[in-house]
Design an enzyme around this catalytic site. Structure first.
Site, PDB file in Angstrom:
ATOM      1  N   LYS B  75      60.638  24.799 -10.091  1.00 38.47           N
ATOM      2  CA  LYS B  75      59.690  25.677  -9.392  1.00 38.47           C
ATOM      3  C   LYS B  75      59.379  25.080  -8.017  1.00 38.47           C
ATOM      4  CE  LYS B  75      55.244  27.828 -10.636  1.00 38.47           C
ATOM      5  NZ  LYS B  75      54.183  27.861 -11.687  1.00 38.47           N
ATOM      6  N   SER B 150      53.676  32.231 -13.670  1.00 36.92           N
ATOM      7  CA  SER B 150      54.177  32.172 -12.311  1.00 36.92           C
ATOM      8  C   SER B 150      55.492  31.401 -12.175  1.00 36.92           C
ATOM      9  CB  SER B 150      53.133  31.511 -11.405  1.00 36.92           C
ATOM     10  OG  SER B 150      52.897  30.169 -11.807  1.00 36.92           O
ATOM     11  N   SER B 174      51.602  29.882 -17.233  1.00 35.02           N
ATOM     12  CA  SER B 174      52.717  30.053 -16.300  1.00 35.02           C
ATOM     13  C   SER B 174      54.026  29.383 -16.708  1.00 35.02           C
ATOM     14  CB  SER B 174      52.313  29.558 -14.905  1.00 35.02           C
ATOM     15  OG  SER B 174      51.434  30.474 -14.316  1.00 35.02           O
TER      16      SER B 174
END
Lengths: 67, 466
Positions: B75, B150, B174
């Site tokens: 990420k 996310s 997330s």
């Protein structure tokens, strides 16, 4: 139930943080935040005078598996 | 993908075994990953940046270690000194990180190869994978559907078979939401188990660093590297790290799994309920004793979690929101506005309640069980169109539904592992969560890996669109 109003929200966002907000949006925020404030107020009835945020880490340690 | 480079390994632990026995090479693994990344990217938009040449160079000079020669990607909120880390926002499109994240340092030290940076919701502030700055991430199982967020690119890149594992972050779900939506495993560790140093903060009281991978055993392999104390993270705990890989290979017979009554199983989509019931039956067949448990009020926990999240996120972003109001998606901006209006005493009471509420929850959930099983998502994985909050501004409704069953464990600080357990009526994956005592990640890994040895869901792979 205690309530925030749009004027109070507008004063905080614009006066303190410099973030413009419409009257209508301030009203929405006031309604959303009032729900959260009321929820915490009810939950906090169980708090002891001495409770503090740092106690959380001790609770994690106390509930860890015994190896 | 038959004309692509094939390295002969589809999971991280398979790849490690193949490397050890000379059946593959780091070069081959990296070429497989690059080819798949390039083929999938137009369909799923998992990468913000693909560092192909850097990865090839690293593969030519593999470093020894537990993950030597294994291509990973993460990420785009894990800082690497001297490299741009966008955090999913145009405000950081050219922002160069001043330090390297502790988790990346440990993966580097274990010999893993960094293939690039993965898409995410703007500032890690969403649960769907939409992003107005870098484009939406699409679900490899059906690109019309969301990946969850996310850690959207992490879920998509692992599910598509591009990388064996990826770091995500989890403030309200997330890691676990994209894991459930994309049909992979994902672990939110206990608060304090993995250092957050060098990771972009979303809400510092709740943020956790953890892996997504194709199998629970692969999650264990990454956790074995990244877990452990770090003096640079003030929330890091000096707790011994058990042998997670050994736990993943251990029989789960005799363990006790609690199934909560009520709340978590209210309002389930019928096909999700069916998949969860089947999962419960599998645990029974492998010798796990399944028992009912009664939990305290979860709605109260959600309120407390919401107060902490929005207040801390708003505090972090207040100055940028004033200076660059147009640089935020409207839904995110609006939610953070709420946080600026929370009274200080309310926020602090939400934190003061965390100890007693967690104590009460642990006593109810774990006095008679090693872990509890709850849904990953209550509903089926929705489409991107129906959850595009920039069009509908139904942010609160969409977000609340996506994070309903994941958020409680962030407030409680407890570990939770998402495991795929089937497909719903719309053909998208379904997952369950195993949640456990503080620092009991090994118990969750043991249960999850045992479940995967008895099932085939984790072996299913999405097909590359024509």
């Amino acid at each position: 139930m205690a309530t925030l109003d749009a004027a109070a929200v507008k004063a905080v966002l614009e006066g303190i943080h410099g973030i413009a907000v419409t009257e209508a949006r301030a009203g929405e925020i006031a309604r959303d935040v009032t729900v959260l404030v009321e929820g915490v107020r009810k939950a906090s009835a169980r708090l002891a005078f001495e409770d503090e945020p740092q106690a959380f880490r001790a609770v994690l340690a106390a509930n860890a598996p015994r190896s | 993908m038959t004309d692509m480079p094939q390295a002969g390994a589809e999971t991280l632990t398979d790849a490690l075994a193949a490397l050890a026995h000379g059946r593959t090479t780091a070069d081959a693994l990296v070429e497989q990953a690059i080819a798949r990344a390039e083929a999938w990217q137009p369909h799923i938009n998992a990468f913000i940046r693909l560092d192909a040449e850097e990865a090839r160079a690293a593969a030519r000079q593999p470093r020894p270690g537990a993950l030597s020669g294994i291509p990973l990607a993460h990420k785009d909120m894990y800082y690497r000194q001297g490299r741009v880390s966008t955090c999913g926002t145009a405000l950081r499109r050219d922002w160069v990180a001043p330090v390297t994240a502790a988790a990346l340092e440990r993966l580097d030290g274990a010999g893993a190869i960094d293939l690039g940076t993965l898409t995410m919701n703007e500032w890690a502030g969403g649960a769907t994978g939409h992003n107005i700055h870098f484009g939406d991430t699409a679900n490899p199982w059906n690109p019309a559907h969301v990946t969850g967020g996310s850690s959207a690119g992490s879920g998509a890149a692992v599910a598509a078979g591009i990388v064996f594992a990826a770091l995500g972050s989890d403030t309200g779900g997330s890691i676990r939401i994209p894991a459930a939506c994309c049909g992979v495993a994902g672990l939110k560790p206990t608060m304090g188990r993995v250092s957050r140093y060098g990771a972009m903060p979303r809400a510092w009281s709740l943020d956790c660093v953890g892996p997504l991978a194709r199998t629970v055993e692969d999650v264990a392999a990454v956790m074995a590297v990244i877990a452990g104390p770090d003096a640079r993270d003030p929330t890091s705990e000096e707790v011994p790290v058990p042998d997670y890989l050994a736990a993943a290979r251990e029989d789960a017979a005799g363990m006790v799994l609690g199934i909560p009554e009520g709340w978590f199983f209210d309002d389930l989509a019928p096909s999700v309920a069916t998949a969860l019931e089947a999962a419960r039956a599998v645990f029974g067949r492998i010798g796990v004793r399944v028992v009912p448990v009664r939990l305290p009020d979860i709605d109260r926990i959600l309120t407390l979690q919401a107060v902490v999240t929005v207040t801390e996120a708003a505090t972090i972003h207040a100055r940028m929101m004033a200076e660059h109001p147009g640089a935020y998606a409207s839904g995110l901006f609006g939610r953070q506005q709420n946080g600026l209006a929370i009274p200080a005493a309310t926020y602090l009471d939400a934190l003061r309640l965390r100890g007693p509420v967690t104590q009460e929850f642990c006593a109810a959930a774990f006095d008679g069980a090693d872990a509890i099983l709850v849904p990953g998502l209550s509903g089926e994985v929705p489409t991107r169109a129906e959850t595009n909050v920039e069009l509908s501004f139904e942010y609160s409704t969409v977000h609340t539904r996506m994070v309903r069953t994941t958020r409680p464990f962030n407030y409680l600080g407890l570990p939770a592992l998402s495991v795929p357990c089937g497909f719903s009526a719309n053909g998208l994956p379904v997952g369950f969560q195993l949640a456990g005592r503080p620092f009991a990640e090994a118990a969750l890994i043991r249960l999850g890996a045992a479940y995967q040895r008895a099932t085939e869901w984790h072996r299913q792979r999405p097909a590359l669109p024509a």
